[in-house]
Design an enzyme around this catalytic site. Structure first.
Site, PDB file in Angstrom:
ATOM      1  N   ASP A 188      -0.754  -4.905   9.747  1.00 12.22           N
ATOM      2  CA  ASP A 188      -1.741  -3.954   9.246  1.00 12.22           C
ATOM      3  C   ASP A 188      -2.960  -4.775   8.837  1.00 12.22           C
ATOM      4  OD1 ASP A 188      -3.242  -2.048   8.056  1.00 12.22           O
ATOM      5  OD2 ASP A 188      -1.798  -1.503   6.505  1.00 12.22           O
ATOM      6  N   LYS A 236     -13.363  -0.575   5.819  1.00 13.69           N
ATOM      7  CA  LYS A 236     -13.912  -1.499   4.819  1.00 13.69           C
ATOM      8  C   LYS A 236     -14.968  -2.402   5.421  1.00 13.69           C
ATOM      9  CE  LYS A 236     -10.329   0.150   2.851  1.00 13.69           C
ATOM     10  NZ  LYS A 236      -9.774   0.564   1.612  1.00 13.69           N
ATOM     11  N   TRP A 285       0.875  -1.180   0.000  1.00 15.65           N
ATOM     12  CA  TRP A 285       0.000   0.000   0.000  1.00 15.65           C
ATOM     13  C   TRP A 285       0.911   1.228   0.000  1.00 15.65           C
ATOM     14  CZ3 TRP A 285      -1.906   2.829   4.778  1.00 15.65           C
ATOM     15  CH2 TRP A 285      -2.941   3.709   4.462  1.00 15.65           C
TER      16      TRP A 285
HETATM   17  C1  LIG Z   1      -3.282  -2.147   3.597  1.00 12.72           C
HETATM   18  C2  LIG Z   1      -4.033  -0.946   4.079  1.00 12.72           C
HETATM   19  N1  LIG Z   1      -3.720  -0.408   5.248  1.00 12.72           N
HETATM   20  C3  LIG Z   1      -4.370   0.659   5.723  1.00 12.72           C
HETATM   21  C4  LIG Z   1      -5.371   1.263   5.005  1.00 12.72           C
HETATM   22  C5  LIG Z   1      -6.001   2.504   5.547  1.00 12.72           C
HETATM   23  O1  LIG Z   1      -7.207   2.322   6.146  1.00 12.72           O
HETATM   24  P1  LIG Z   1      -8.066   3.567   6.593  1.00 12.72           P
HETATM   25  O2  LIG Z   1      -8.801   4.055   5.401  1.00 12.72           O
HETATM   26  O3  LIG Z   1      -8.948   3.002   7.657  1.00 12.72           O
HETATM   27  O4  LIG Z   1      -7.149   4.605   7.139  1.00 12.72           O
HETATM   28  C6  LIG Z   1      -5.734   0.744   3.761  1.00 12.72           C
HETATM   29  C7  LIG Z   1      -6.774   1.384   2.971  1.00 12.72           C
HETATM   30  O5  LIG Z   1      -6.917   1.209   1.784  1.00 12.72           O
HETATM   31  C8  LIG Z   1      -5.043  -0.387   3.279  1.00 12.72           C
HETATM   32  O6  LIG Z   1      -5.343  -0.947   2.105  1.00 12.72           O
END
Ligand SMILES: Cc1ncc(COP(=O)(O)O)c(C=O)c1O
Length: 461
Positions: free
Chosen positions: A222, A258, A140
Site C-alpha cells: 500500500d 497526498k 490504517w
Molecule cells: C496507508 C493508507 N492507505 C490508503 C489510504 C487511502 O488513500 P486514498 O485517500 O487515496 O483512498 C490512506 C489514506 O489515508 C492511507 O493512509
C-alpha cells in the site's frame, strides 16, 4: 402509516477520523489543532492546492481536444503507465520485460478494494475466502474493512509496533511470517507507515523479503505517500522496487491523494446560493458532474481553482510474464465493470500530464541531485536530466537560473514542511524538559507519529 422497511437497520458508528474532523470544525476554541485526518496543511492551517495541479487544471480546461467520453474500463492508458513507472522506477526490469499491468482506481482505497476482490476471486484457488490476510498491528483502520468487505474471512494481525522501544518489532514480524500459512496475503506499507510513522530500514526489508519468498507469502504493498514521506520518489519506493528485483509477483496500490493533494471531488456543495451565478441555477449545486451542463460546471469550477472527479489511484500488478498479467487484467476489468464501471478522468489527466511532461514533472518533483540537493559549483547537465525543459543550461549548479517553482518541487515543499513540524515538535518538547526521550519523533517519517503519550498524560494548557 406502515413502518419503514428500514426500521431494522442499525445505526453504524461514525468513521472516527471523519467524526473528529466534524467535531473540530464545530469547536469554537481558537487554540484547537486537528491531529486526526492525514491531509497536508499549510503554515496557516489550510489545505494546499499544488501550484502545478492548478496549472494543469487550467491546461485541461483550455484543451478543446478533450471531452467527457467514457475512458477504457481499466483507465487512462497514459495515467496507468506513468503511475506504475514512478512506483517501479524508470529502470524496472518488470517494465522492460513487459510483465506489469495497471488499473486506474478511485484513490488508493479503490486500488486496495479492487486488488482484494481479485485476490478473493482468483488467488490461492477460486473464491478462497479462507486465505489468511495479515495486517500490521496497528494499521490504517480501513485495511481490515476493505478485506472483510471483499469477502475474506480470516483477517489476522502481524507484529509491527514495539511500544516499549517505540520502534519496529522486527523479530515479532519475522516470526509471524515464519508461522503464517503458505500463500497468506501480507499488506505492507510501502513507506510512512500509518499510523506509527515507523518503516523498516532497507536491511530489514531484505530480511522480510527473504522470509516472504521462502514461505510463499504474497506481498500487497500500500503506497499512499510516495514522495510525500521523504521528498524522494526513489527512497519512498525502495521496498517495492526491491521486492520486484527479487522476482516477487505482487500488487501495489498507489494513492495520489497526498502527493498531488487530490483528496476529494467538487467543492460546490456547501456554498451559499448567492455566490452561484444565476444562470447556473441548480445545475452546479451538488456534484457538478452528476447533473446537466457539466462542461460549463467544470469550466466554472476550474476558473475558481476547483475541480470535479479528482480522486485517483492506481493498482500496479507485477507478474512473471506478459501472458499472466494480461489474464489478470482481463479479470480486473470484470471487477471494475461491476464496481464503478468506468473511472473518472480529471484526476488521471492531472497526474498523467504532470508525470509525462519534463517541465511539469520538475515543478511537481525536482530530481535529487539536480537542484535543491546540488552543491553550488557542482557540474550538472540540466539538458540531460530534464530534456526539453532547459536545453542549453549546463555547467555550474543552476539554482539561480531556474524559476522559483522549480528550485523545490511541490512534493518536496510538503515533505519538508512535515519534516520541519517533526523537528520543531521534538525540540519544543525537549526545551520544555518534558520527561522521556523524543528522538522517535524525528526518526519516524510521514504525517503520523506514535508519540508514546497515552491516556495517563494530562495535557495542561
Ligand atoms: C496507508 C493508507 N492507505 C490508503 C489510504 C487511502 O488513500 P486514498 O485517500 O487515496 O483512498 C490512506 C489514506 O489515508 C492511507 O493512509
Amino acid at each position: 402509516m406502515a413502518a419503514s422497511i428500514f426500521t431494522a437497520v442499525p445505526r453504524a458508528p461514525p468513521v472516527a477520523v471523519f467524526k473528529l474532523t466534524a467535531d473540530f470544525r464545530e469547536d469554537g476554541d481558537a487554540r484547537k489543532v486537528n491531529l486526526g485526518v492525514g491531509a497536508y496543511r499549510t503554515d496557516e492551517g489550510q489545505p494546499w492546492v499544488l501550484p502545478v495541479v492548478k496549472k494543469v487544471e487550467q491546461m485541461i480546461a483550455n484543451d478543446n481536444s478533450l471531452n467527457h467520453e467514457y475512458l477504457p474500463i481499466l483507465g487512462l492508458p497514459e495515467f496507468r503507465a506513468n503511475a506504475s513507472r514512478i512506483a517501479l522506477g524508470d529502470d524496472s526490469p518488470a517494465i522492460k520485460e513487459n510483465r506489469i499491468g495497471s488499473v486506474q482506481s478511485l484513490g488508493g482505497t479503490g486500488a486496495l478494494r479492487i486488488g482484494a476482490e481479485f485476490l478473493r476471486r482468483w488467488y490461492n484457488g477460486n473464491n478462497n475466502t479462507a486465505t489468511p490476510v495479515y495486517i500490521s498491528a496497528p494499521s490504517w483502520e480501513n485495511h481490515n474493512s476493505v478485506f472483510v468487505d471483499a469477502g475474506f474471512k480470516d483477517i489476522r494481525t502481524y507484529h509491527y509496533w514495539d511500544a516499549a522501544k517505540r520502534g519496529l518489532d522486527l523479530q515479532g514480524l519475522l516470526d509471524d511470517m515464519e508461522k503464517a500459512p503458505e500463500f497468506s496475503i501480507f499488506i505492507l506499507h510501502a513507506c510512512a507507515h500509518n499510523p506509527t510513522g515507523t518503516d523498516p530500514t532497507p536491511d530489514q526489508w531484505k530480511q522480510i523479503a527473504a522470509v516472504m519468498k521462502r514461505r510463499f507469502l504474497f506481498p500487497f504493498f500500500d503506497s499512499a505517500y510516495q514522495g510525500f514521506a521523504s521528498g524522494s520518489l526513489d527512497k519512498d519506493a525502495w521496498a517495492v522496487r526491491y521486492f520486484v528485483s527479487e522476482g516477487f509477483e505482487l500488487f501495489c496500490a498507489q494513492s495520489f491523494s497526498k502527493n498531488f493533494g487530490l483528496y476529494s471531488e467538487c467543492l460546490a456543495v456547501s456554498w451559499p446560493s448567492s455566490i452561484i451565478p444565476r444562470q447556473m441555477g441548480l445545475a452546479c449545486w451538488g456534484v457538478g458532474r452528476a447533473l446537466p451542463c457539466h462542461d460549463v460546471c467544470d469550466q466554472w469550477l476550474t476558473s475558481l481553482g476547483l475541480s470535479t472527479d479528482e480522486r485517483v489511484g492506481n493498482l500496479t500488478v507485477v507478474g512473471k510474464d506478459a501472458d499472466n498479467v494480461q489474464r489478470v487484467l482481463s479479470q480486473m476489468e470484470k471487477i471494475v465493470r461491476t464496481t464503478w464501471s468506468n473511472p473518472p478522468s480529471q484526476g488521471a489527466r492531472i497526474v498523467a500530464t504532470t508525470l509525462s511532461s519534463p517541465q511539469l514533472f520538475a515543478e511537481w518533483y525536482v530530481l535529487p541531485g539536480l537542484v535543491g540537493e546540488g552543491k553550488p559549483g557542482e557540474a550538472v547537465s540540466l539538458s540531460a536530466r530534464l530534456g526539453q525543459m532547459a536545453p542549453n543550461q549546463t555547467g555550474a549548479c543552476p539554482h539561480a537560473l531556474l524559476p522559483a517553482c522549480c528550485r523545490k518541487g511541490n512534493v518536496k515543499t510538503m515533505a519538508d514542511r512535515v519534516l520541519l513540524m517533526r523537528s520543531e515538535l521534538r525540540s519544543r518538547l525537549e526545551s520544555l524538559g518534558t520527561p522521556g526521550t523524543w528522538n522517535h519523533i524525528t526518526e519516524q517519517i510521514g504525517m503520523f507519529s506514535f508519540t508514546g503519550l497515552n491516556r495517563k498524560y494530562k495535557v495542561a494548557w
